[in-house]
Scaffold this motif. Structure first.
Motif, short mmCIF file in Angstrom:
data_model
loop_
_atom_site.label_atom_id
_atom_site.label_comp_id
_atom_site.label_asym_id
_atom_site.label_seq_id
_atom_site.Cartn_x
_atom_site.Cartn_y
_atom_site.Cartn_z
N GLY A 186 -6.15 -3.46 -11.66
CA GLY A 186 -6.58 -2.87 -10.40
C GLY A 186 -5.44 -2.66 -9.44
O GLY A 186 -4.39 -3.29 -9.55
N ASP A 187 -5.64 -1.75 -8.50
CA ASP A 187 -4.67 -1.45 -7.46
C ASP A 187 -5.23 -1.85 -6.10
O ASP A 187 -6.44 -1.87 -5.89
CB ASP A 187 -4.34 0.04 -7.43
N TYR A 188 -4.30 -2.13 -5.19
CA TYR A 188 -4.64 -2.47 -3.82
C TYR A 188 -4.29 -1.33 -2.89
O TYR A 188 -3.33 -0.59 -3.13
CB TYR A 188 -3.84 -3.70 -3.36
N PHE A 189 -5.04 -1.22 -1.81
CA PHE A 189 -4.59 -0.48 -0.65
C PHE A 189 -4.14 -1.49 0.39
O PHE A 189 -4.83 -2.48 0.67
CB PHE A 189 -5.69 0.42 -0.07
N VAL A 190 -2.96 -1.24 0.97
CA VAL A 190 -2.36 -2.13 1.96
C VAL A 190 -1.87 -1.31 3.14
O VAL A 190 -1.68 -0.09 3.05
CB VAL A 190 -1.18 -2.92 1.35
N VAL A 191 -1.65 -2.00 4.26
CA VAL A 191 -1.12 -1.37 5.46
C VAL A 191 0.25 -1.99 5.74
O VAL A 191 0.36 -3.20 5.94
CB VAL A 191 -2.06 -1.58 6.66
N PRO A 192 1.33 -1.19 5.73
CA PRO A 192 2.66 -1.74 5.99
C PRO A 192 2.77 -2.33 7.38
O PRO A 192 2.16 -1.83 8.34
CB PRO A 192 3.58 -0.51 5.85
N LYS A 193 3.52 -3.39 7.52
CA LYS A 193 3.75 -3.99 8.83
C LYS A 193 4.43 -2.96 9.74
O LYS A 193 5.45 -2.37 9.37
CB LYS A 193 4.62 -5.24 8.70
#
Length: 356
Positions: A263-270
């Motif tokens: 699976g893949d994640y969606f993330v928000v960069p700092k």
């Protein structure tokens, strides 16, 4: 491994009780002209992501999406460390996600904006959402290898006597399961694959099919191009890419048997400029039943959205990577092992490719 607690969490969305799940909270209205910049892997997948999720999200909220195809942990890291963050929502593999958390590169997800009512338990994380499950599979060109003669397991796929031809394999180990495939080909059972014996996997690949029978792709659309152009007749790929090519008329096929679910994640960069909009998009993806079901039907991937899964007919749900129907035939990738061992395994793999 799919009968473990980990798969129980994956399979749980298919339970009938989900049909009575409460409705999603409404997505807050957006500021005028808000744009969220999303990075993913391009090709047919970006088209599917736009059609099934990003455009419906824009229609509902007014938040427009700019979708790029150059996602990478290296790019995210460079932006965060320079202080010039251009991306708002970034797709990472699970090992990359764990590395990014360790290096302090990510914003915490705001679950006051993102309702987790629709999220399965395996998907919710402090710094991201494991929003997608997919299958790493063996695929073939039906014009050269009819389905009746196609490989049914990795031993056959890698057998140069059975298929005296080159194979294309995914060379990016953060997302590729070719080493697991080699161990499975050697007869190692699913529950003994990890910790992964990298040297044994490489020895097997050196013999079956041999370095001269392997070529490598580094982008997800490449195997489709290689298969349809006749460059190769066999390739590793992901189930959604083959399905998309088939819908476009390509004479390709694959088997889910012996596939590897990851699976893949969606993330928000700092430091992301539009993190609130990114969180609102994640709320939509995780809870909008109609858009999520359209995504699952279109891609044959599993979106982390239990309400969407509850809307799918059984014949569709049974083909998804997390379907209990596949439990005895596929391997669940060990994200924690890869996060701990990715760098040294990549170095070892590159040396092996060079003949060392």
């Amino acid at each position: 491994m799919l009968r473990t607690a980990g798969f129980t969490a994956l399979a749980a969305p298919f339970a009938g009780s989900l049909l009575t799940a409460c409705s999603s909270k409404s997505t807050p209205s957006a500021k005028p002209n808000t744009t969220v910049t999303v990075t993913s892997y391009g090709g047919s997948y970006n088209d599917q992501l736009t059609k099934t999720l990003l455009k419906p999200f824009e229609n509902k909220t007014g938040i427009r999406s700019t979708l790029l195809a150059n996602t990478s942990l290296a790019g995210l890291k460079a932006q965060v460390r320079s202080g010039d963050v251009q991306w708002d929502l970034v797709e990472l593999t699970a090992p990359e996600y764990l590395q990014a958390v360790d290096e302090g590169l990510l914003e915490k997800f705001d679950y006051s904006i993102i309702s987790d009512k629709g999220l399965p338990s395996y998907a919710r994380a402090e710094y991201g959402i494991k929003y997608l499950s997919f299958l790493f599979v063996m695929a073939w060109d039906q014009t050269h290898i009819p389905d009746a003669r196609a490989p049914r397991n990795w031993e056959q796929f890698l057998d140069k006597a059975k298929y005296p031809t080159k194979r294309s394999v995914y060379g990016q180990l953060s997302d590729s399961s070719i080493l697991e495939a080699a161990r499975l080909a050697e007869g190692v059972p699913f529950d003994k694959i990890y910790p992964l014996d990298v040297d044994a996997a490489l020895r097997y690949l050196a013999r079956h099919p041999g370095r001269d029978k392997l070529i490598y792709h580094t982008a997800n659309q490449e195997p489709i191009q290689q298969l349809t152009s006749g460059e190769v007749a066999l390739s590793t790929s992901f189930n959604n890419r083959i399905n998309a090519a088939r819908k476009d008329g390509a004479k390709l096929n694959f088997t889910a048997s012996n596939g590897v679910v990851a699976g893949d994640y969606f993330v928000v960069p700092k430091g992301a400029r539009n993190k609130e909009a990114a969180f609102r998009l994640m709320d939509f993806m995780s809870n909008d039943a109609d858009a999520g079901a359209d995504f699952d039907r279109t891609t044959n991937l599993t979106l982390a959205n239990t309400r969407a899964l509850a809307k799918l007919p059984r014949e569709v749900a049974d083909t998804l990577p997390t379907s209990p129907k596949l439990a005895d035939t596929i391997l669940v990738r060990d994200d924690a092992w890869w996060a701990k061992n990715l760098k040294q395994t990549e170095q070892r793999f590159k040396l092996w490719q060079a003949g060392s």
